[in-house]
Design a protein around this motif. Structure first.
Motif, PDB file in Angstrom:
ATOM      1  N   UNK A 109       0.835  -1.202   0.000  1.00  0.00           N
ATOM      2  CA  UNK A 109       0.000   0.000   0.000  1.00  0.00           C
ATOM      3  C   UNK A 109       0.869   1.252   0.000  1.00  0.00           C
ATOM      4  N   UNK A 110       1.897   1.255   0.855  1.00  0.00           N
ATOM      5  CA  UNK A 110       2.783   2.414   0.945  1.00  0.00           C
ATOM      6  C   UNK A 110       3.596   2.594  -0.344  1.00  0.00           C
ATOM      7  N   UNK A 111       3.976   1.480  -0.937  1.00  0.00           N
ATOM      8  CA  UNK A 111       4.707   1.542  -2.208  1.00  0.00           C
ATOM      9  C   UNK A 111       3.835   2.200  -3.279  1.00  0.00           C
ATOM     10  N   UNK A 112       2.557   1.825  -3.306  1.00  0.00           N
ATOM     11  CA  UNK A 112       1.640   2.422  -4.286  1.00  0.00           C
ATOM     12  C   UNK A 112       1.546   3.934  -4.062  1.00  0.00           C
ATOM     13  N   UNK A 113       1.462   4.355  -2.805  1.00  0.00           N
ATOM     14  CA  UNK A 113       1.425   5.788  -2.505  1.00  0.00           C
ATOM     15  C   UNK A 113       2.715   6.469  -2.947  1.00  0.00           C
ATOM     16  N   UNK A 114       3.831   5.794  -2.757  1.00  0.00           N
ATOM     17  CA  UNK A 114       5.123   6.353  -3.142  1.00  0.00           C
ATOM     18  C   UNK A 114       5.190   6.543  -4.664  1.00  0.00           C
ATOM     19  N   UNK A 148      14.276   2.133 -18.427  1.00  0.00           N
ATOM     20  CA  UNK A 148      15.550   2.491 -17.803  1.00  0.00           C
ATOM     21  C   UNK A 148      15.349   3.477 -16.651  1.00  0.00           C
ATOM     22  N   UNK A 149      14.418   4.379 -16.840  1.00  0.00           N
ATOM     23  CA  UNK A 149      14.158   5.367 -15.786  1.00  0.00           C
ATOM     24  C   UNK A 149      13.593   4.697 -14.534  1.00  0.00           C
ATOM     25  N   UNK A 150      12.665   3.750 -14.706  1.00  0.00           N
ATOM     26  CA  UNK A 150      12.103   3.036 -13.551  1.00  0.00           C
ATOM     27  C   UNK A 150      13.157   2.203 -12.848  1.00  0.00           C
ATOM     28  N   UNK A 151      14.034   1.589 -13.635  1.00  0.00           N
ATOM     29  CA  UNK A 151      15.117   0.795 -13.041  1.00  0.00           C
ATOM     30  C   UNK A 151      16.089   1.700 -12.282  1.00  0.00           C
ATOM     31  N   UNK A 152      16.433   2.829 -12.852  1.00  0.00           N
ATOM     32  CA  UNK A 152      17.364   3.762 -12.214  1.00  0.00           C
ATOM     33  C   UNK A 152      16.791   4.314 -10.911  1.00  0.00           C
ATOM     34  N   UNK A 153      15.495   4.586 -10.885  1.00  0.00           N
ATOM     35  CA  UNK A 153      14.864   5.128  -9.683  1.00  0.00           C
ATOM     36  C   UNK A 153      14.530   4.032  -8.670  1.00  0.00           C
ATOM     37  N   UNK A 154      14.762   2.781  -9.053  1.00  0.00           N
ATOM     38  CA  UNK A 154      14.536   1.673  -8.129  1.00  0.00           C
ATOM     39  C   UNK A 154      13.094   1.294  -7.947  1.00  0.00           C
ATOM     40  N   UNK A 155      12.221   1.771  -8.820  1.00  0.00           N
ATOM     41  CA  UNK A 155      10.792   1.458  -8.699  1.00  0.00           C
ATOM     42  C   UNK A 155      10.490   0.037  -9.151  1.00  0.00           C
ATOM     43  N   UNK A 164      16.584 -12.277 -13.570  1.00  0.00           N
ATOM     44  CA  UNK A 164      16.573 -13.239 -14.681  1.00  0.00           C
ATOM     45  C   UNK A 164      15.661 -12.747 -15.803  1.00  0.00           C
ATOM     46  N   UNK A 165      15.798 -11.485 -16.107  1.00  0.00           N
ATOM     47  CA  UNK A 165      15.085 -10.786 -17.185  1.00  0.00           C
ATOM     48  C   UNK A 165      13.620 -10.498 -16.898  1.00  0.00           C
ATOM     49  N   UNK A 166      13.092 -11.029 -15.798  1.00  0.00           N
ATOM     50  CA  UNK A 166      11.705 -10.717 -15.452  1.00  0.00           C
ATOM     51  C   UNK A 166      11.665  -9.472 -14.574  1.00  0.00           C
ATOM     52  N   UNK A 167      10.661  -8.624 -14.772  1.00  0.00           N
ATOM     53  CA  UNK A 167      10.515  -7.382 -14.032  1.00  0.00           C
ATOM     54  C   UNK A 167       9.549  -7.553 -12.851  1.00  0.00           C
ATOM     55  N   UNK A 168       9.875  -6.876 -11.745  1.00  0.00           N
ATOM     56  CA  UNK A 168       9.058  -6.932 -10.530  1.00  0.00           C
ATOM     57  C   UNK A 168       8.916  -5.530  -9.954  1.00  0.00           C
ATOM     58  N   UNK A 169       7.765  -5.260  -9.346  1.00  0.00           N
ATOM     59  CA  UNK A 169       7.602  -4.018  -8.586  1.00  0.00           C
ATOM     60  C   UNK A 169       8.510  -4.096  -7.364  1.00  0.00           C
ATOM     61  N   UNK A 170       9.345  -3.097  -7.148  1.00  0.00           N
ATOM     62  CA  UNK A 170      10.334  -3.132  -6.070  1.00  0.00           C
ATOM     63  C   UNK A 170       9.752  -2.554  -4.779  1.00  0.00           C
ATOM     64  N   UNK A 171       8.902  -3.338  -4.141  1.00  0.00           N
ATOM     65  CA  UNK A 171       8.260  -2.905  -2.894  1.00  0.00           C
ATOM     66  C   UNK A 171       9.302  -2.616  -1.812  1.00  0.00           C
ATOM     67  N   UNK A 172      10.425  -3.325  -1.861  1.00  0.00           N
ATOM     68  CA  UNK A 172      11.452  -3.159  -0.827  1.00  0.00           C
ATOM     69  C   UNK A 172      12.158  -1.820  -0.888  1.00  0.00           C
ATOM     70  N   UNK A 173      11.874  -1.003  -1.908  1.00  0.00           N
ATOM     71  CA  UNK A 173      12.485   0.324  -1.966  1.00  0.00           C
ATOM     72  C   UNK A 173      12.124   1.148  -0.738  1.00  0.00           C
ATOM     73  N   UNK A 196      14.425   1.887   2.536  1.00  0.00           N
ATOM     74  CA  UNK A 196      15.406   2.972   2.689  1.00  0.00           C
ATOM     75  C   UNK A 196      14.856   4.114   3.558  1.00  0.00           C
ATOM     76  N   UNK A 197      13.535   4.097   3.794  1.00  0.00           N
ATOM     77  CA  UNK A 197      12.940   5.140   4.638  1.00  0.00           C
ATOM     78  C   UNK A 197      12.796   4.698   6.097  1.00  0.00           C
ATOM     79  N   UNK A 198      13.271   3.473   6.380  1.00  0.00           N
ATOM     80  CA  UNK A 198      13.205   2.977   7.766  1.00  0.00           C
ATOM     81  C   UNK A 198      14.472   3.418   8.495  1.00  0.00           C
ATOM     82  N   UNK A 199      14.282   4.098   9.591  1.00  0.00           N
ATOM     83  CA  UNK A 199      15.446   4.568  10.351  1.00  0.00           C
ATOM     84  C   UNK A 199      15.733   3.630  11.507  1.00  0.00           C
TER      85      UNK A 199
END
Length: 368
Positions: free
Chosen positions: A279-284, A341-348, A353-362, A365-368
């Motif tokens: 949910x938070x990833x979608x908001x991001x 390339x832009x989505x990959x660079x921004x980590x989204x 193995x050539x398959x694309x995934x939504x990077x929820x774990x991004x 980086x906001x966890x302190x």
């Protein structure tokens, strides 16, 4: 065949450091999980998952080979034909019985009676072909479980009266609390083995009942059965050690079960946090769109991946996927490559193995 003279001197060492630590950690997990707000639809989904896993666990220990998906179909259709399906259906009916009873009795639900145990056994074994077993009635013959010889049938009524007295005592209800009490109840009932069949399932159902009545319904119906199923040999070994090595001192068995409970709660919490992260990833991602860092085409692709859609980097770059063809109609493959390339660079999104995934774990980086 080993026989143990049952005694109800549980000798639980409430000052044992590991036992105290485990109890505190479990309570902390329970409270934190219950305080995570999730919408009703997700709550129902988690509830059903826990219910199915409990059914899989408690029936699987006894040799039922139904998968979780098969159990789901049985309880949703209500059409059990095979013996294994009827067993699963009964376990689900028992879950519903427990919920309704706890809700209707309120505070009084914490008291255990022989009639309650007989009712649970009757629901568990109704319609099953299990030899001399009579649903809801104590056995009139001797039985064994593996290498364990259960008490003579003539002892059952006296043992059950003693068991009910112990499990309803102030020392156990208030001194030990519902978590440890549920484990004690499980141990004594499965050791008495009062029925012709279904003793294990009924003992684990009683454990689940006490947990549920005590507020340990962590986001739904819950018990230790699924953990015991996955570690069946350890579970049986711990039961036998409690009888024959420690002679009824239940402290080691309690700690084993508490470690199991903590492990399961960690899994429950992770399931909920995974939902929250999505949910938070979608908001991001929406924020990235609003700030002009990505475009609506990228947003559509991310939504598709987040919902489990399959897409490879080659399909994206070369416009060979139906979704990509539609999104980039009239645009060049170079534009598609630039967006990816832009989505990959921004980590989204990430590529494995050539398959694309939504990077929820991004979001980590906001966890302190």
């Amino acid at each position: 065949m080993a026989r143990w003279e049952i005694n109800f001197n549980h000798r639980i060492d409430t000052e044992d450091k590991e036992l105290i630590t485990l109890s505190v950690e479990i309570e902390s997990y329970r409270l934190s999980i219950m305080r995570i707000p999730i919408p009703p639809s997700k709550q129902r989904e988690l509830d059903k998952i826990n219910m199915i896993r409990q059914i899989k666990g408690t029936t699987g220990i006894e040799g039922n080979m139904l998968t979780e998906e098969e159990i789901r179909r049985v309880i949703e259709s209500g059409q059990a034909k095979l013996e294994s399906e009827k067993e699963a259906e009964n376990a689900h009916r028992l879950q519903q019985f427990i919920r309704e009873r706890v809700k209707s009795l309120g505070e009084e639900a914490k008291y255990i009676t022989e009639d309650l145990i007989k009712q649970m056994h009757a629901i568990n074994t109704e319609g099953l072909s299990s030899g001399n077993n009579i649903p809801g009635q104590y056995r009139r013959h001797d039985v064994s479980a593996g290498d364990y010889q259960a008490p003579h049938y003539g002892e059952i009524e006296g043992l059950m009266r003693a068991f009910i007295e112990v499990i309803n005592s102030n020392e156990v209800i208030y001194g030990l609390g519902p978590l440890i009490r549920s484990i004690i109840a499980h141990f004594y009932l499965i050791t008495i083995h009062p029925f012709g069949d279904g003793n294990g399932r009924t003992s684990r159902a009683l454990e689940a009942y006490i947990l549920y009545a005590g507020g340990y319904n962590v986001r739904g119906f819950y018990s230790l059965a699924n953990y015991h199923y996955r570690h069946r040999d350890d579970y049986i070994d711990q039961l036998n050690k409690a009888r024959f090595v420690y002679n009824g001192n239940l402290t080691p068995f309690i700690k084993y079960c508490l470690r199991a409970f903590l492990h399961e709660l960690e899994g429950v919490q992770e399931s909920i946090l995974e939902y929250v992260r999505r949910v938070m990833y979608k908001d991001y991602v929406i924020e990235e769109l609003q700030l002009g860092r990505i475009n609506s085409r990228m947003m559509t692709v991310i939504d598709f991946l987040l919902d489990g859609g399959r897409l490879t980097s080659d399909e994206y770059r070369n416009k060979r996927h139906r979704l990509i063809e539609m999104l980039y109609e009239g645009l060049t493959a170079k534009t598609a490559q630039r967006d990816l390339n832009k989505m990959l660079e921004r980590g989204l999104v990430i590529e494995r193995e050539k398959r694309l995934y939504a990077n929820v774990d991004i979001l980590n980086k906001f966890i302190e």
